[in-house]
Design a protein around this motif. Structure first.
Motif, PDB file in Angstrom:
ATOM      1  N   SER A 126       0.845  -1.194   0.000  1.00  0.00           N
ATOM      2  CA  SER A 126       0.000   0.000   0.000  1.00  0.00           C
ATOM      3  C   SER A 126       0.873   1.234   0.000  1.00  0.00           C
ATOM      4  O   SER A 126       2.052   1.175   0.349  1.00  0.00           O
ATOM      5  N   PRO A 127       0.294   2.360  -0.403  1.00  0.00           N
ATOM      6  CA  PRO A 127       1.095   3.598  -0.433  1.00  0.00           C
ATOM      7  C   PRO A 127       1.721   3.920   0.916  1.00  0.00           C
ATOM      8  O   PRO A 127       1.054   3.848   1.942  1.00  0.00           O
ATOM      9  N   GLY A 128       2.974   4.243   0.904  1.00  0.00           N
ATOM     10  CA  GLY A 128       3.634   4.688   2.122  1.00  0.00           C
ATOM     11  C   GLY A 128       3.987   3.584   3.094  1.00  0.00           C
ATOM     12  O   GLY A 128       4.301   3.846   4.248  1.00  0.00           O
ATOM     13  N   GLU A 129       3.970   2.312   2.649  1.00  0.00           N
ATOM     14  CA  GLU A 129       4.219   1.208   3.572  1.00  0.00           C
ATOM     15  C   GLU A 129       5.674   1.225   4.078  1.00  0.00           C
ATOM     16  O   GLU A 129       6.598   1.472   3.334  1.00  0.00           O
ATOM     17  N   THR A 130       5.868   0.950   5.358  1.00  0.00           N
ATOM     18  CA  THR A 130       7.200   0.868   5.941  1.00  0.00           C
ATOM     19  C   THR A 130       7.270  -0.370   6.812  1.00  0.00           C
ATOM     20  O   THR A 130       6.283  -1.053   7.033  1.00  0.00           O
ATOM     21  N   ASP A 131       8.476  -0.674   7.335  1.00  0.00           N
ATOM     22  CA  ASP A 131       8.663  -1.820   8.224  1.00  0.00           C
ATOM     23  C   ASP A 131       8.318  -1.471   9.667  1.00  0.00           C
ATOM     24  O   ASP A 131       8.293  -2.337  10.533  1.00  0.00           O
ATOM     25  N   LYS A 132       8.054  -0.226   9.948  1.00  0.00           N
ATOM     26  CA  LYS A 132       7.694   0.196  11.292  1.00  0.00           C
ATOM     27  C   LYS A 132       6.303  -0.313  11.649  1.00  0.00           C
ATOM     28  O   LYS A 132       5.385  -0.245  10.854  1.00  0.00           O
ATOM     29  N   GLN A 133       6.160  -0.856  12.880  1.00  0.00           N
ATOM     30  CA  GLN A 133       4.845  -1.344  13.278  1.00  0.00           C
ATOM     31  C   GLN A 133       3.916  -0.181  13.593  1.00  0.00           C
ATOM     32  O   GLN A 133       4.274   0.748  14.294  1.00  0.00           O
ATOM     33  N   VAL A 134       2.733  -0.264  13.039  1.00  0.00           N
ATOM     34  CA  VAL A 134       1.710   0.765  13.224  1.00  0.00           C
ATOM     35  C   VAL A 134       0.508   0.123  13.901  1.00  0.00           C
ATOM     36  O   VAL A 134       0.093  -0.978  13.546  1.00  0.00           O
ATOM     37  N   THR A 135      -0.065   0.802  14.875  1.00  0.00           N
ATOM     38  CA  THR A 135      -1.249   0.295  15.566  1.00  0.00           C
ATOM     39  C   THR A 135      -2.487   1.043  15.083  1.00  0.00           C
ATOM     40  O   THR A 135      -2.507   2.276  15.062  1.00  0.00           O
ATOM     41  N   ILE A 136      -3.502   0.280  14.676  1.00  0.00           N
ATOM     42  CA  ILE A 136      -4.766   0.881  14.260  1.00  0.00           C
ATOM     43  C   ILE A 136      -5.892   0.306  15.113  1.00  0.00           C
ATOM     44  O   ILE A 136      -5.803  -0.815  15.613  1.00  0.00           O
ATOM     45  N   THR A 137      -6.946   1.083  15.274  1.00  0.00           N
ATOM     46  CA  THR A 137      -8.120   0.650  16.020  1.00  0.00           C
ATOM     47  C   THR A 137      -9.280   0.434  15.062  1.00  0.00           C
ATOM     48  O   THR A 137      -9.569   1.290  14.214  1.00  0.00           O
ATOM     49  N   VAL A 138      -9.910  -0.737  15.197  1.00  0.00           N
ATOM     50  CA  VAL A 138     -11.052  -1.091  14.339  1.00  0.00           C
ATOM     51  C   VAL A 138     -12.184  -1.587  15.231  1.00  0.00           C
ATOM     52  O   VAL A 138     -11.960  -2.415  16.115  1.00  0.00           O
ATOM     53  N   TRP A 139     -13.382  -1.109  14.996  1.00  0.00           N
ATOM     54  CA  TRP A 139     -14.537  -1.533  15.785  1.00  0.00           C
ATOM     55  C   TRP A 139     -15.124  -2.824  15.203  1.00  0.00           C
ATOM     56  O   TRP A 139     -16.209  -2.829  14.628  1.00  0.00           O
ATOM     57  N   ASP A 140     -14.413  -3.919  15.361  1.00  0.00           N
ATOM     58  CA  ASP A 140     -14.917  -5.183  14.802  1.00  0.00           C
ATOM     59  C   ASP A 140     -14.683  -6.381  15.727  1.00  0.00           C
ATOM     60  O   ASP A 140     -14.599  -7.520  15.275  1.00  0.00           O
ATOM     61  N   LYS A 141     -14.619  -6.128  17.025  1.00  0.00           N
ATOM     62  CA  LYS A 141     -14.457  -7.236  17.967  1.00  0.00           C
ATOM     63  C   LYS A 141     -15.768  -8.007  18.082  1.00  0.00           C
ATOM     64  O   LYS A 141     -16.837  -7.428  18.254  1.00  0.00           O
ATOM     65  N   SER A 142     -15.676  -9.336  18.012  1.00  0.00           N
ATOM     66  CA  SER A 142     -16.870 -10.178  18.091  1.00  0.00           C
ATOM     67  C   SER A 142     -17.286 -10.399  19.534  1.00  0.00           C
ATOM     68  O   SER A 142     -16.436 -10.655  20.393  1.00  0.00           O
ATOM     69  N   PRO A 143     -18.580 -10.321  19.821  1.00  0.00           N
ATOM     70  CA  PRO A 143     -19.040 -10.679  21.169  1.00  0.00           C
ATOM     71  C   PRO A 143     -18.821 -12.165  21.409  1.00  0.00           C
ATOM     72  O   PRO A 143     -18.733 -12.960  20.467  1.00  0.00           O
TER      73      PRO A 143
END
Length: 466
Positions: free
Chosen positions: A45-62
């Motif tokens: 993807s554009p701008g991809e690096t080897d640095k770990q990035v943390t993202i938050t997604v509202w998709d946790k299953s009950p």
């Protein structure tokens, strides 16, 4: 008609492809994945690096989600193939609706980096509100961009720019309990075809001694979601989108009045709906699961709910909606888009795009459908992707359900224009009519239209004209 024609052609096309090869709650994870399918390879993807990035997604299953095990497996596969991205899977915060919660969170700078619940009719308003990022730079380089149905992309493509990736699609129809039909002496293979027959059948299915009623009517805060179908059946719509982009309100036109009179009759004349017509949709579903409601409107992606509630698909029927005075009954088609938060920094946006690509891949769609096949769950028969064939995963489900969903897909329509803004105006009128036996329906609709014109449509049209 412009909406109806475009979406119907897309659905007929996908059903033709399927045949030749031979889609709950607001916080439901995007349905895509399965079984022994190979995990998708890591994408660039554009701008991809080897640095770990943390993202938050509202998709946790009950914990009680029937799909939790396979979704956890999918998430683990993403982690393994994308070590530079850490996904913080969380459940959406509590609230009246996930959309309201999302908008509130974004206003406070707490929105997720990627979000999968941007509904087809809402995304244009969300773009205008600045909560959906322009995905065009990603989309233009997306290897699978041509695999999506044009009808699925229609609402997310604005002025030549792409703001959402279709997570799923669904089709609405009439769901009914075949077992309750049999108990009432009705043919389970002959659902009602028109309004008159629907009222008669509903009466036969209503048994106060058993605390059983004929039809679970939706009168809660989303009442216009189902009510608009009845307006279509009466030959109209709640709004008209004009060629110049302006909106004309149709609340007081004859089809809307006729449809609301019919809803009033179901409650007060025929007495075939639940006593609390304003109960929420989940309560309606529970009444259906527990055999308290014999019929309800449901979507082609709801069949997984039956398995998790102990209901055999052999006891469930699905059909096109009964026709109204117009002689027509188009099925509503809808769905949800993945969007990216414009306020997230570039590294998070890049990572969010990689996650969306993964979750929307054919491999993930097939993985979920394989899980359904292995667990006796009917797949959503509509897919936004041309290369995903849900019919391959239907050998263990009643084939009449498959055929009837296909049939309903032959005549479809998108929800009315400006729905998210106009809902707060039309819904109170609907609710008052349902809750009041002696009521002037035309007057209630006139009051709603005048207020909506003054506060929403007038300013909207003025802005369009600038």
């Amino acid at each position: 008609m412009w909406r109806k024609k475009a979406i119907s052609m897309g659905l007929i096309a996908i059903m033709s492809v399927m045949a030749a090869c031979g889609s709950t709650g607001d916080n439901k994870p995007a349905e895509s994945a399965g079984g022994n399918a190979t995990a998708p390879v890591k994408t660039n993807s554009p701008g991809e690096t080897d640095k770990q990035v943390t993202i938050t997604v509202w998709d946790k299953s009950p914990d009680d989600d029937v799909f939790k095990s396979v979704l956890d497996e999918i998430y683990a596969e993403f982690d393994a193939t994308h070590p530079h991205i850490k996904v913080n899977h969380v459940a959406s915060p509590p609230g009246t609706s996930v959309n309201e919660v999302f908008m509130t969170a974004n206003a406070g700078g707490e929105g997720p980096d990627a979000f999968q619940n941007a509904s087809f009719p809402d995304i244009r308003d969300w773009v205008k509100a600045g909560v959906a990022y322009d995905l065009s730079p990603y989309w233009n380089d997306y290897a699978d961009k041509d695999q999506y149905l044009p009808s699925a992309m229609e609402q997310a493509t604005i002025d030549g720019k792409v703001y959402g990736v279709p997570a799923d699609m669904y089709l609405m129809g009439l769901m009914y309990r075949k077992d309750l039909y049999r108990e009432a002496g009705l043919d389970p293979n002959s659902p009602p075809k028109d309004w008159e027959e629907f009222a008669e059948v509903s009466q036969k299915l209503t048994n106060t001694d058993k605390k059983q009623y004929g039809y679970a009517l939706l009168g809660m805060d989303w009442a216009d979601w189902f009510f608009e179908y009845y307006v279509w059946q009466a030959g109209g719509d709640l709004t008209t989108k004009n060629e110049d982009g302006t909106i004309t309100l149709d609340f007081t036109k004859e089809p809307t009045v006729t449809a609301l009179q019919y809803w009033h009759d179901l409650k007060w004349k025929y007495k075939v709906v639940q006593s609390n017509v304003a109960q929420n949709f989940d309560d309606n579903k529970q009444d259906f699961f527990q055999k308290r409601a014999a019929m309800m409107l449901g979507s082609s992606d709801m069949f997984g709910d039956f398995a998790s509630n102990g209901v055999s698909l052999d006891d469930v029927g699905f059909s096109s909606l009964p026709v109204g005075p117009s002689g027509k009954a188009p099925s509503q088609v809808g769905g949800r888009y993945w969007i990216i938060n414009p306020k997230s920094d570039k590294e998070k946006q890049d990572a969010a795009w990689e996650y969306i690509v993964y979750m929307n891949s054919k491999e993930v769609h097939d993985k979920l459908n394989t899980f359904r096949l292995d667990n006796g769950i009917m797949p959503n028969l509509l897919s936004p992707r041309k290369d995903v064939n849900p019919l391959e995963f239907t050998s263990n489900v009643p084939q009449d359900l498959v055929a009837n969903v296909q049939k309903a897909a032959g005549d479809t329509q998108l929800e009315y224009a400006l729905k998210s803004r106009l809902s707060p105006y039309i819904v109170p009128a609907i609710q008052k009519v349902l809750l009041t036996e002696k009521v002037d329906i035309a007057a209630e609709l006139k009051d709603a239209e005048e207020k909506a014109q003054r506060e929403v449509v007038g300013p909207y049209n003025a802005e369009i004209g600038k």
